[in-house]
Design an enzyme around this catalytic site. Structure first.
Site, PDB file in Angstrom:
ATOM      1  N   GLN A 166       6.973  -9.664   0.389  1.00  0.00           N
ATOM      2  CA  GLN A 166       8.283  -8.991   0.243  1.00  0.00           C
ATOM      3  C   GLN A 166       9.287  -9.713   1.395  1.00  0.00           C
ATOM      4  OE1 GLN A 166       8.667  -4.846   1.160  1.00  0.00           O
ATOM      5  NE2 GLN A 166       9.666  -4.565  -0.849  1.00  0.00           N
ATOM      6  N   TYR A 223      17.497  -0.178   2.974  1.00  0.00           N
ATOM      7  CA  TYR A 223      17.535  -1.260   3.727  1.00  0.00           C
ATOM      8  C   TYR A 223      18.642  -2.060   3.278  1.00  0.00           C
ATOM      9  CZ  TYR A 223      13.236   1.218   5.396  1.00  0.00           C
ATOM     10  OH  TYR A 223      12.666   1.731   6.405  1.00  0.00           O
ATOM     11  N   ARG A 237      12.893  -5.506  -5.979  1.00  0.00           N
ATOM     12  CA  ARG A 237      12.504  -3.880  -5.730  1.00  0.00           C
ATOM     13  C   ARG A 237      13.835  -3.171  -5.589  1.00  0.00           C
ATOM     14  NH1 ARG A 237       8.549  -0.106  -2.213  1.00  0.00           N
ATOM     15  NH2 ARG A 237       7.404   0.409  -4.153  1.00  0.00           N
ATOM     16  N   GLY A 289       0.780   2.575  -3.759  1.00  0.00           N
ATOM     17  CA  GLY A 289       0.750   2.408  -2.418  1.00  0.00           C
ATOM     18  C   GLY A 289      -0.131   3.228  -1.666  1.00  0.00           C
TER      19      GLY A 289
HETATM   20  C1  LIG Z   1       2.313   3.051   5.398  1.00  0.00           C
HETATM   21  C2  LIG Z   1       3.447   2.590   4.069  1.00  0.00           C
HETATM   22  C3  LIG Z   1       4.268   1.668   4.548  1.00  0.00           C
HETATM   23  C4  LIG Z   1       5.458   1.097   3.528  1.00  0.00           C
HETATM   24  N1  LIG Z   1       6.065   0.064   3.829  1.00  0.00           N
HETATM   25  C5  LIG Z   1       6.924  -0.347   2.484  1.00  0.00           C
HETATM   26  C6  LIG Z   1       7.382  -1.580   2.934  1.00  0.00           C
HETATM   27  O1  LIG Z   1       7.201  -2.522   3.873  1.00  0.00           O
HETATM   28  N2  LIG Z   1       8.192  -2.024   1.657  1.00  0.00           N
HETATM   29  C7  LIG Z   1       8.610  -1.268   0.835  1.00  0.00           C
HETATM   30  O2  LIG Z   1       9.222  -1.563  -0.046  1.00  0.00           O
HETATM   31  N3  LIG Z   1       8.070   0.039   0.610  1.00  0.00           N
HETATM   32  C8  LIG Z   1       7.087   0.503   1.524  1.00  0.00           C
HETATM   33  N4  LIG Z   1       6.483   1.376   1.535  1.00  0.00           N
HETATM   34  C9  LIG Z   1       6.346   2.558   0.259  1.00  0.00           C
HETATM   35  C10 LIG Z   1       5.469   2.073  -0.778  1.00  0.00           C
HETATM   36  O3  LIG Z   1       5.530   0.673  -1.349  1.00  0.00           O
HETATM   37  C11 LIG Z   1       5.633   2.856  -1.962  1.00  0.00           C
HETATM   38  O4  LIG Z   1       7.091   2.824  -2.534  1.00  0.00           O
HETATM   39  C12 LIG Z   1       5.260   4.411  -1.617  1.00  0.00           C
HETATM   40  O5  LIG Z   1       4.113   4.511  -0.780  1.00  0.00           O
HETATM   41  C13 LIG Z   1       5.102   5.419  -2.853  1.00  0.00           C
HETATM   42  O6  LIG Z   1       4.079   4.751  -3.603  1.00  0.00           O
HETATM   43  P1  LIG Z   1       2.551   5.723  -3.647  1.00  0.00           P
HETATM   44  O7  LIG Z   1       2.933   7.121  -3.924  1.00  0.00           O
HETATM   45  O8  LIG Z   1       1.505   4.951  -4.636  1.00  0.00           O
HETATM   46  O9  LIG Z   1       2.102   5.698  -2.183  1.00  0.00           O
HETATM   47  C14 LIG Z   1       5.603   2.040   2.295  1.00  0.00           C
HETATM   48  C15 LIG Z   1       4.519   3.027   2.164  1.00  0.00           C
HETATM   49  C16 LIG Z   1       3.672   3.377   3.174  1.00  0.00           C
HETATM   50  C17 LIG Z   1       2.853   4.714   2.772  1.00  0.00           C
END
Ligand SMILES: Cc1cc2nc3c(=O)[nH]c(=O)nc-3n(C[C@H](O)[C@H](O)[C@H](O)COP(=O)(O)O)c2cc1C
Length: 372
Positions: free
Chosen positions: A110, A193, A240, A329
């Site tokens: 990414q 971002y 994304r 995630g």
């Molecule tokens: C610890 C953590 C770090 C994350 N870092 C990023 C990232 O670097 N880039 C991004 O697009 N989203 C990031 N996210 C968002 C996740 O990709 C995802 O969209 C979010 O956790 C919702 O999905 P989930 O409900 O399956 O966890 C992060 C989420 C968490 C929990």
């Protein structure tokens, strides 16, 4: 593009376990690991030694999308983020990528520029964060080196020629990702971002060709996608997007109009995939009434959905034809064998919130695999 059915019987485990050909890249299943920053890299953007194990453990995903990875020196808004713009970054990515491939998995890196979600302390001496416009993220947050949270600094608006250079930074990073062995790259144009700041009228008040109408606000993202596609092949470029996220104090007053411009343009480029965050990440599933199913019809290609999905919601989305793939995630972070656990209807490990960011093995590579 031809529909690839994602229906599955009890025997095959359900639609999530059907293979998928993503513009010719064969994925073993429809389960994607969502990008997640773990803030364990060195200040120079080199991986923690355990990153290889971390990614290897999760390689049974059909596709891993890596943690956000800095495209340049000015991209930084958080500590411990890996880079992909110097030769040593290529080296640092080789092992984690090779480990995923050894296990039969696929991985996209990414590409991340934080834009105004940044703090002077992360940037080269004397520099301010850069953004489409000089508007501070009053409701945003950055992380300092001690992992405490702070308000982002006031950014300065990029000159037009600097925006063009920013496109080139993304192209350079994409080439480096491929040199490290990645299967492709994902442009991070979501969650408030840098790239998303160009899209949203709340954060982009430019008067040059990169600001104003939806067409102009989409220009940076489209030019970036097009330039990367020409450099490494469109099939290797995902993007994304988060049309209704309010995270990091960024949103657009008319996402239907904005994405009505953006998605057809991305479709024309035959990009590898669109990855839709349906709502604000980790906070709410779409409360806004935005027509995600309608949005999907504007992009003729692979469609990944994300945000607070569980197995049942994911199977339902695939069965309805609302997605080709579903990204997880936190469930993947805490369950390296998420694919197996879903397939066998096993309980999931709970997430340890205290160890998400920074540190070492704990909460990174020590989540247990299902025993039995
Ligand atoms: C610890 C953590 C770090 C994350 N870092 C990023 C990232 O670097 N880039 C991004 O697009 N989203 C990031 N996210 C968002 C996740 O990709 C995802 O969209 C979010 O956790 C919702 O999905 P989930 O409900 O399956 O966890 C992060 C989420 C968490 C929990």
């Amino acid at each position: 593009m031809a529909e690839q059915a994602a229906t599955g019987s009890d025997e095959t485990g359900g639609g999530l376990f059907q293979p998928f050909s993503m513009r010719g890249l064969e994925l073993e299943n429809r389960i994607v690991m969502s990008p997640m920053s773990r803030h364990r890299a060195s200040p120079k953007g080199l991986h923690h030694p355990l990153a290889t194990l971390y990614y290897r453990q999760r390689a049974s995903a059909g596709l891993i999308i890596s943690e956000g990875t800095q495209v340049s020196e000015t991209a930084k808004g958080f500590p411990g983020i890996p880079g992909i713009y110097r030769p040593e970054h290529v080296e640092t990515w080789r092992e984690p990528i090779a480990a995923v491939h050894d296990e039969g998995g696929r991985i996209f890196i990414q590409l991340w520029h934080c834009g105004r979600i940044a703090h002077g302390s992360h940037l080269p001496e004397g520099q301010m964060p850069v953004a489409p416009s000089a508007i501070r993220a009053e409701d945003g947050m950055v992380m300092l080196d001690d992992l405490s949270f702070a308000k982002p600094d006031m950014p300065r608006a990029l000159e037009t020629r600097e925006v063009e250079a920013l496109v080139e930074d993304h192209v350079h990073a994409a080439r480096m990702a491929l040199a490290a062995g990645a299967d492709g790259v994902e442009i991070h144009a979501a969650n408030g971002y840098g790239a998303a700041q160009f899209l949203c009228d709340r954060t982009n008040q430019r008067t040059d060709r990169y600001g104003g109408s939806p067409v102009k606000r989409c220009r940076f993202v489209i030019e970036t996608a097009e330039a990367i596609a020409s450099a490494i092949g469109a099939d290797k470029v995902g993007i994304r997007l988060s049309p209704v996220s309010t995270y990091q104090d960024a949103w657009d007053s008319d996402p239907t109009a904005l994405y009505g411009v953006l998605l057809p343009a991305l479709s024309m480029l035959d990009l590898g995939y669109v990855h839709m965050v349906e709502g604000s990440p980790g906070t709410s599933r779409d409360p806004s009434g935005f027509d995600f199913a309608g949005a999907r019809r504007l992009f003729d290609g692979p469609w990944i959905v994300n945000n607070l999905y569980d197995r049942a919601l994911a199977e339902a989305a695939l069965a309805r034809g609302d997605a080709d793939l579903v990204a997880f995630g936190l469930p993947f972070l805490a369950n390296p064998d998420l694919v197996r656990r879903f397939r066998e209807h096993r309980d999931l490990n709970p997430v340890e919130k205290e160890t998400l960011y920074g540190g070492g093995e704990k909460g990174y590579t020590d989540y247990p695999f299902f025993a039995g």
